[in-house]
Scaffold this motif. Structure first.
Motif, short mmCIF file in Angstrom:
data_model
loop_
_atom_site.label_atom_id
_atom_site.label_comp_id
_atom_site.label_asym_id
_atom_site.label_seq_id
_atom_site.Cartn_x
_atom_site.Cartn_y
_atom_site.Cartn_z
N SER A 60 1.33 4.51 -4.51
CA SER A 60 1.74 3.58 -3.56
C SER A 60 2.40 4.68 -2.49
O SER A 60 3.00 5.58 -3.83
CB SER A 60 2.62 3.10 -4.87
N GLY A 61 2.95 3.87 -1.65
CA GLY A 61 3.47 5.00 -0.85
C GLY A 61 4.34 4.34 0.18
O GLY A 61 3.76 3.35 0.48
N SER A 62 4.96 4.49 1.36
CA SER A 62 5.08 4.51 2.61
C SER A 62 4.30 4.75 3.82
O SER A 62 4.32 6.26 3.76
CB SER A 62 6.70 4.57 2.71
N THR A 63 4.38 3.90 5.22
CA THR A 63 3.78 4.77 6.03
C THR A 63 5.23 5.75 5.77
O THR A 63 6.05 5.89 6.61
CB THR A 63 3.31 3.84 6.68
N ASP A 65 4.60 8.98 4.84
CA ASP A 65 4.63 9.77 3.38
C ASP A 65 2.87 10.47 4.05
O ASP A 65 2.31 10.16 4.65
CB ASP A 65 4.50 9.41 2.18
N PRO A 88 0.29 -3.10 4.92
CA PRO A 88 1.36 -4.19 5.00
C PRO A 88 0.61 -5.45 5.91
O PRO A 88 -0.71 -5.60 6.77
CB PRO A 88 2.31 -4.17 5.52
N HIS A 91 1.54 -4.84 11.29
CA HIS A 91 1.82 -4.11 11.50
C HIS A 91 1.04 -4.29 12.37
O HIS A 91 0.36 -5.05 12.67
CB HIS A 91 0.63 -3.47 11.02
N ASP A 164 6.97 0.07 12.54
CA ASP A 164 6.06 -0.10 11.50
C ASP A 164 6.55 1.08 10.10
O ASP A 164 5.94 1.22 9.37
CB ASP A 164 5.26 0.72 11.39
N GLY A 166 8.01 3.87 7.50
CA GLY A 166 8.04 3.20 6.19
C GLY A 166 7.66 2.26 5.26
O GLY A 166 8.10 1.82 4.27
N GLN A 167 7.35 1.31 6.47
CA GLN A 167 6.62 0.00 4.91
C GLN A 167 5.47 0.44 4.36
O GLN A 167 4.96 1.40 4.42
CB GLN A 167 4.87 -1.08 6.30
N PRO A 168 5.41 -0.42 2.76
CA PRO A 168 5.06 0.15 1.58
C PRO A 168 3.08 0.09 2.08
O PRO A 168 2.76 -1.30 2.50
CB PRO A 168 5.48 -1.03 0.87
N ASP A 170 -0.22 0.77 -0.21
CA ASP A 170 -1.26 1.40 -1.09
C ASP A 170 -2.29 1.91 -0.84
O ASP A 170 -2.75 1.73 0.05
CB ASP A 170 -1.57 0.32 -2.01
#
Length: 265
Positions: A60-63, A65, A88, A91, A164, A166-168, A170
């Protein structure tokens, strides 16, 4: 009758040699699914999460990363890296990219596969793939051919709207290999595979045959030496050439002295 025996022997030799070649061309067995599958990714080459071939890794991360994994690949293997990013619910348009680097951190070209793809606005996921070239046992210093050792996978978004960021998300990554065998064999081999830490381990134990990357370890060691199934086909070719020569001699010699030639005397 003699010609039949010659052809039968040739077909038998060809059938015996086809067995190893068929085995070499089959895909590598996949690792069984278990609870040990990684559920996180590293943020750099040094912290890349280690995965085995055939193992499904999730994170799991964020856009924005950078997600890193690493895996081992040996001589004669042609790795295929696939990745799926679940986006997400809302977006904009996003472009994701999958990069693969070798043990020297040289970016490796993909033979084929969608290495970069754009997800349309509102898309649920995006899938990427990269089929590498066959890993060689040896290469010129100036070349960027894939060599045995550790490979790094980097997954990141390369284009998206600022809103967008920082959005989560997977991510799911999997690496599989097809064993090419002697079809891609070359003369020569590396002294050591391109694996981080191999120099330090060699200094501690010069007789060590297994390279390690932290918890990585190959029970059967790394491929090395001059042998490959290419020598099997070379031997089969020599046998068939000899049988063809014998068959040609039998056909051209005939059944003996022609009846119209008087006997000596």
């Amino acid at each position: 009758m003699r010609i039949t025996r010659v052809l039968g022997a040739a077909l038998l030799a060809l059938g015996l040699a086809a067995g190893p070649a068929a085995a070499d061309s089959s895909p590598s067995p996949s690792a069984s699914a278990d609870g040990d599958a990684p559920t996180r990714a590293g943020s750099s080459f040094r912290t890349a999460t280690e995965i085995e071939q055939g193992q499904r890794a999730t994170a799991s991360g964020s856009t924005g990363d950078y997600l890193y994994w690493s895996f081992p690949a040996d001589t004669g293997q042609r790795p295929t890296v696939t990745a799926t990013v679940k986006l997400p619910a809302t977006h904009g348009s996003e472009t994701w990219q999958l990069d693969v680097y070798d043990g020297l951190r040289r970016r490796q070209a993909c033979q084929y596969g969608a290495q970069t793809r754009t997800a349309a606005q509102g898309a649920a996921s995006v899938e990427l793939a990269c089929v590498l070239r066959t890993v060689r046992g040896w290469s010129e210093p100036w070349a960027d051919d894939p060599l045995p050792g550790t490979y790094y996978v980097r997954l990141t978004v390369v284009d998206l709207a600022a809103a967008d960021l920082g959005q989560p998300v997977d991510a799911e990554v999997r690496v599989d290999s097809k064993d090419i065998g002697g079809a891609a064999a070359v003369d020569g081999s590396l002294g050591k595979p391109l694996v981080p830490g191999i120099a330090a381990k060699s200094a501690q134990d010069d007789d060590a045959k297994t390279a390690v990357l932290s918890s990585f370890g190959r029970d059967d060691g790394w491929s090395s030496g001059w042998w490959s199934d290419r020598w099997v086909w070379t031997g089969v070719g020599a046998v068939l050439a000899a049988l063809a020569g014998i068959g040609g001699y039998v056909l051209t010699r005939g059944s003996g002295r022609p009846s119209r030639v008087p006997p000596n005397g």
